[in-house]
Design a protein around this motif. Structure first.
Motif, PDB file in Angstrom:
ATOM      1  N   TRP A  37       1.530   1.471  11.145  1.00 54.16           N
ATOM      2  CA  TRP A  37       0.711   1.256   9.941  1.00 54.16           C
ATOM      3  C   TRP A  37      -0.760   1.102  10.311  1.00 54.16           C
ATOM      4  O   TRP A  37      -1.636   1.629   9.622  1.00 54.16           O
ATOM      5  CB  TRP A  37       1.209   0.005   9.200  1.00 54.16           C
ATOM      6  N   TRP A  57       0.637   9.084   8.948  1.00 51.64           N
ATOM      7  CA  TRP A  57       1.840   8.460   8.399  1.00 51.64           C
ATOM      8  C   TRP A  57       3.018   9.431   8.407  1.00 51.64           C
ATOM      9  O   TRP A  57       4.161   9.014   8.614  1.00 51.64           O
ATOM     10  CB  TRP A  57       1.595   7.878   7.004  1.00 51.64           C
ATOM     11  N   THR A 108      -8.559   4.952  -0.847  1.00 48.71           N
ATOM     12  CA  THR A 108      -7.850   3.747  -0.402  1.00 48.71           C
ATOM     13  C   THR A 108      -6.344   4.011  -0.414  1.00 48.71           C
ATOM     14  O   THR A 108      -5.876   4.901  -1.120  1.00 48.71           O
ATOM     15  CB  THR A 108      -8.178   2.552  -1.312  1.00 48.71           C
ATOM     16  N   PHE A 109      -5.622   3.224   0.371  1.00 54.96           N
ATOM     17  CA  PHE A 109      -4.157   3.266   0.334  1.00 54.96           C
ATOM     18  C   PHE A 109      -3.612   2.242  -0.657  1.00 54.96           C
ATOM     19  O   PHE A 109      -2.414   2.211  -0.919  1.00 54.96           O
ATOM     20  CB  PHE A 109      -3.575   2.969   1.718  1.00 54.96           C
ATOM     21  N   ASP A 110      -4.493   1.366  -1.161  1.00 54.36           N
ATOM     22  CA  ASP A 110      -4.064   0.315  -2.079  1.00 54.36           C
ATOM     23  C   ASP A 110      -3.499   0.953  -3.349  1.00 54.36           C
ATOM     24  O   ASP A 110      -4.168   1.780  -3.984  1.00 54.36           O
ATOM     25  CB  ASP A 110      -5.286  -0.566  -2.399  1.00 54.36           C
ATOM     26  N   SER A 137      -4.691   9.588  -2.036  1.00 49.90           N
ATOM     27  CA  SER A 137      -5.528   8.692  -1.232  1.00 49.90           C
ATOM     28  C   SER A 137      -6.946   9.243  -1.072  1.00 49.90           C
ATOM     29  O   SER A 137      -7.898   8.460  -0.944  1.00 49.90           O
ATOM     30  CB  SER A 137      -4.888   8.417   0.128  1.00 49.90           C
ATOM     31  N   SER A 138      -7.116  10.568  -1.121  1.00 47.06           N
ATOM     32  CA  SER A 138      -8.473  11.132  -1.054  1.00 47.06           C
ATOM     33  C   SER A 138      -9.242  10.818  -2.327  1.00 47.06           C
ATOM     34  O   SER A 138     -10.442  10.508  -2.286  1.00 47.06           O
ATOM     35  CB  SER A 138      -8.427  12.650  -0.886  1.00 47.06           C
ATOM     36  N   MET A 187      -7.667   5.537   7.499  1.00 40.77           N
ATOM     37  CA  MET A 187      -8.070   5.430   6.084  1.00 40.77           C
ATOM     38  C   MET A 187      -9.406   4.694   5.963  1.00 40.77           C
ATOM     39  O   MET A 187     -10.282   5.104   5.193  1.00 40.77           O
ATOM     40  CB  MET A 187      -6.973   4.676   5.310  1.00 40.77           C
ATOM     41  N   ILE A 223      -1.815  12.809   0.190  1.00 39.24           N
ATOM     42  CA  ILE A 223      -3.173  13.076   0.699  1.00 39.24           C
ATOM     43  C   ILE A 223      -4.152  13.147  -0.474  1.00 39.24           C
ATOM     44  O   ILE A 223      -5.243  12.561  -0.442  1.00 39.24           O
ATOM     45  CB  ILE A 223      -3.195  14.398   1.512  1.00 39.24           C
ATOM     46  N   ASP A 277       0.858  -1.190   0.000  1.00 39.19           N
ATOM     47  CA  ASP A 277       0.000   0.000   0.000  1.00 39.19           C
ATOM     48  C   ASP A 277       0.901   1.250   0.000  1.00 39.19           C
ATOM     49  O   ASP A 277       2.136   1.139   0.038  1.00 39.19           O
ATOM     50  CB  ASP A 277      -0.983  -0.010   1.173  1.00 39.19           C
ATOM     51  N   ALA A 324      -5.932  -1.008   2.899  1.00 45.62           N
ATOM     52  CA  ALA A 324      -4.498  -0.941   3.201  1.00 45.62           C
ATOM     53  C   ALA A 324      -3.986  -2.347   3.461  1.00 45.62           C
ATOM     54  O   ALA A 324      -4.745  -3.206   3.928  1.00 45.62           O
ATOM     55  CB  ALA A 324      -4.252  -0.048   4.417  1.00 45.62           C
ATOM     56  N   ALA A 366      -5.250  10.259   7.752  1.00 45.27           N
ATOM     57  CA  ALA A 366      -4.488   9.011   7.618  1.00 45.27           C
ATOM     58  C   ALA A 366      -3.069   9.310   7.133  1.00 45.27           C
ATOM     59  O   ALA A 366      -2.097   8.741   7.625  1.00 45.27           O
ATOM     60  CB  ALA A 366      -5.196   8.071   6.657  1.00 45.27           C
ATOM     61  N   MET A 367      -2.968  10.212   6.163  1.00 45.79           N
ATOM     62  CA  MET A 367      -1.647  10.572   5.652  1.00 45.79           C
ATOM     63  C   MET A 367      -0.890  11.410   6.690  1.00 45.79           C
ATOM     64  O   MET A 367       0.335  11.310   6.800  1.00 45.79           O
ATOM     65  CB  MET A 367      -1.836  11.350   4.346  1.00 45.79           C
ATOM     66  N   ALA A 380      -8.893  10.414   4.739  1.00 42.02           N
ATOM     67  CA  ALA A 380      -7.613  10.195   4.059  1.00 42.02           C
ATOM     68  C   ALA A 380      -6.568  11.215   4.495  1.00 42.02           C
ATOM     69  O   ALA A 380      -5.390  10.863   4.661  1.00 42.02           O
ATOM     70  CB  ALA A 380      -7.820  10.247   2.556  1.00 42.02           C
ATOM     71  N   VAL A 432       3.956  14.515   0.833  1.00 45.57           N
ATOM     72  CA  VAL A 432       2.878  14.157   1.762  1.00 45.57           C
ATOM     73  C   VAL A 432       1.552  14.731   1.277  1.00 45.57           C
ATOM     74  O   VAL A 432       0.517  14.046   1.273  1.00 45.57           O
ATOM     75  CB  VAL A 432       3.212  14.651   3.194  1.00 45.57           C
ATOM     76  N   SER A 492      -2.652   4.380  10.780  1.00 41.41           N
ATOM     77  CA  SER A 492      -2.888   5.043   9.509  1.00 41.41           C
ATOM     78  C   SER A 492      -3.989   4.311   8.725  1.00 41.41           C
ATOM     79  O   SER A 492      -4.883   4.929   8.152  1.00 41.41           O
ATOM     80  CB  SER A 492      -1.577   5.054   8.725  1.00 41.41           C
TER      81      SER A 492
END
Lengths: 236, 411
Positions: free
Chosen positions: B284, B303, A119-121, A114-115, B291, A111, A74, B383, B299-300, B296, A107, B287
């Motif tokens: 992790w 991190w 997802t972080f995938d 991911s927004s 998420m 943001i 991720d 994630a 979450a960032m 988001a 960073v 975060s």
């Protein structure tokens, strides 16, 4: 456990050929040449780990045509692996905290990415969203991400730093691939050509971003953050 | 002249600490399916009780010895197994009032008055039946108490005072126990998330700027405290699992004491910079929980705080290897790789028993043997932390790079 061992056993095309291994080494050499670095220093024994972590992250990126691997990375994990050489150097050389401001656009770009994808995938970066706001956020996030790379991984003969820059750029390439796949070009062009075109655009942006003034990088990152905020409000 | 060849207070404190840590683990066996209640509901032992007792035991082993620690442990035990709001408030108040630092009493007053106010407005003082007494004033008192307990008052000062680990644990446990009372509203969640991320980021920044390893370690502990608050603010099963993992991480750091000297590899493992280690999994998971909760940006932000923490811990790697830091690093790696099993067996009761007050926005699940997955409310993966899978691949890549380097005579 057998699933895990089987997956690692079947990962060799990723590790040896593409996206890691030979292709990553060639791409790193090419990128370094394009950025004006003539020779790359081979890694020493005690600095081999600096090279392995970004190389591992590149091997697991969900790039088109790569063999499937069930245990994907991720965004936070990939980011940590890729910035490891810089992180270790900043720690051992005791860089001042204010030198960390180069990471801020990255960073903020993260943001936005991911927004837009919720997802972080990393695979989510290859899915082009339907809403225009999220599309703009994804592209602005990718732009902020890519323009941050030259300051985080400046042109250097250090193989680990070259791989770090390459990996970060490839993550920024994923939304560009998604955007190109949403154009009529995708109907006629093969997947590898779309990916190559996206990599060319990202490489051009990366080389050009090295000459951008600091305020322009910060402005782009700020725009990505604002766009992420608007996208988050719309998604609610 | 000493009558005994050892310090009896030190021995007693460590004995109680170890016994408590073992009891916390053993009590998980009977409470796997449902909480254990007795004495007409006055005593309640659930996943949170086990986590708090086990962590308190580990923390007290690592903390400086003082007679009042035994009193604090007893008070924390009373608070965490109390099914009555009065007992809970009294226990929390005593933990904070027995602390060396006078400012911790403010935290105690906040925590205790928060629960007393809930009991006052509720139709019952019994924990599971007091949901109708939940109100914003009580919540604010509890959040303020938890933030003060995690050292938020030290942020404006240059040199932080030593954090009392049992007071901080009491603050986190008090906030987590609020899920047993009833569900939180969105405003409370957001406030906790914001306070947590703000504390984590600012303390992590101070840790990076700290000159002395001991001072950096104090800021690191505060930053992890902020992350625990942020994880709690997610108000989801993923958030409480993340809070549990962070409590283990902070306990391990206190036991290993990397600030007193460590070799490089152990220092980086304890910093959480190595994927697969307990520190990395814990950072992790916060975060990932943010998420899955759909925030988001935070979450960032979490991190970014995690990366600052890794850097701060990496900057303070000095001296040579000590058995405490080396053993701690190896234990951290083992716990991180075993995170799928530990999450299922030791932290699942925590999220299951607090389920009544949690939202369904996010869960952290084992990913076979490979690592951990974070799933959102629609059970989609948001994630992934492939600890063991990533370690396996890194070993293969490392071997290939080594062979290539030897062949080319670079090494």
């Amino acid at each position: 456990m057998s699933d895990l061992l089987g997956a690692i056993g079947q990962a060799w095309p990723r590790l040896l050929c593409y996206p890691g291994g030979v292709s990553a080494a060639l791409a790193a050499l090419l990128l370094a040449r394009l950025r004006g670095v003539r020779l790359i220093d081979p890694p020493s024994a005690n600095r081999l780990i600096d090279l392995i972590l970004p190389l591992g992250a590149i091997s697991l990126l969900p790039l088109p045509l790569a063999t499937t691997f069930p245990y994907s990375l991720d965004l936070p994990t990939a980011l940590t692996l890729l910035i490891w050489p810089g992180l270790r150097r900043a720690a051992t050389e005791r860089h001042s905290a204010h030198q960390l401001s180069v990471y801020l656009p990255l960073v903020l770009g993260g943001i936005a990415l991911s927004s837009a994808t919720a997802t972080f995938d990393l695979g989510g970066l290859l899915r082009w969203p339907a809403e225009p706001t999220r599309q703009a956020t994804l592209l602005l996030g990718a732009a902020a991400w890519i323009v941050a790379v030259p300051r985080i991984a400046p042109p250097s003969p250090d193989a680990a730093m070259v791989c770090s820059g390459l990996g970060l750029m490839l993550i920024g390439t994923l939304p560009l691939i998604a955007a190109l796949n949403a154009t009529p070009l995708a109907d006629s062009a093969p997947a590898w050509l779309i990916a190559a075109l996206a990599v060319c655009i990202a490489t051009g942006a990366l080389i050009g971003a090295g000459r951008l003034p600091e305020w322009a990088v910060q402005l782009l990152a700020g725009l990505a953050l604002v766009s992420a905020g608007v996208a988050a409000v719309e998604m609610r | 002249m000493r009558l005994l060849p050892f310090d009896p207070l030190l021995a007693l404190t460590r004995l109680i600490g170890i016994a408590l840590a073992i009891s916390g683990i053993l009590l998980l066996i009977p409470v796997q399916r449902q909480p254990f209640t007795t004495a007409n509901g006055l005593i309640l032992v659930d996943g949170l009780s086990c986590l708090a007792l086990g962590t308190a035991g580990l923390l007290v082993v690592a903390a400086p010895v003082h007679a009042r620690r035994i009193g604090q442990l007893f008070a924390l035990g009373v608070a965490i197994v109390s099914g009555h709001l009065g007992g809970l408030a009294l226990g929390l108040l005593l933990v904070c009032f027995l602390s060396e630092h006078i400012w911790n009493r403010l935290a105690g007053i906040g925590l205790a008055s928060g629960y007393l106010l809930i009991g006052w407005f509720a139709s019952s003082w019994r924990l599971p039946f007091s949901g109708d007494g939940l109100n914003s004033v009580s919540f604010l008192l509890l959040l303020t108490g938890a933030a003060l307990a995690s050292g938020a008052l030290d942020l404006p000062s240059d040199q932080p005072v030593t954090l009392d680990p049992l007071v901080a644990l009491a603050g986190f446990a008090a906030l987590l126990r609020l899920f047993s009372v009833g569900p939180w509203n969105l405003g409370w969640q957001l406030a906790t998330l914001l306070v947590g991320v703000a504390l984590a980021l600012s303390a992590a920044w101070r840790a990076v700027n700290a000159l002395e390893p001991s001072s950096a370690e104090e800021w690191i502990q505060r930053s992890i405290g902020g992350l625990i608050l942020a994880a709690t603010g997610c108000a989801s099963p993923a958030g409480v699992v993340a809070a549990g993992l962070l409590l283990w991480h902070v306990s391990l750091r206190r036991l290993a004491q990397p600030a007193a000297g460590t070799n490089a590899w152990a220092g980086w493992l304890l910093a959480g910079a190595v994927p697969g280690s307990l520190g990395f999994v814990a950072l992790w998971s916060v975060s990932a929980a943010a998420m899955t909760a759909g925030v988001a940006a935070l979450a960032m932000g979490v991190w970014a705080a995690a990366l600052l923490l890794m850097l701060a811990a990496g900057r303070q790697i000095t001296g040579s290897g000590r058995w405490r830091s080396t053993t701690g690093a190896l234990v951290g790696l083992a716990l991180g790789l075993l995170a799928p099993i530990l999450t299922r067996w030791m932290l699942r009761p925590l999220s299951d028993h607090l389920q009544g007050g949690l939202t369904p926005y996010g869960a952290i699940e084992p990913w076979g043997w490979a690592g951990l997955l974070a799933l959102n409310a629609a059970s989609r993966t948001t994630a992934t932390a492939p600890g063991l899978a990533l370690l396996g691949l890194m070993i293969v890549i490392g071997a290939l790079a080594w062979v290539l380097s030897r062949w080319r005579k670079w090494i």
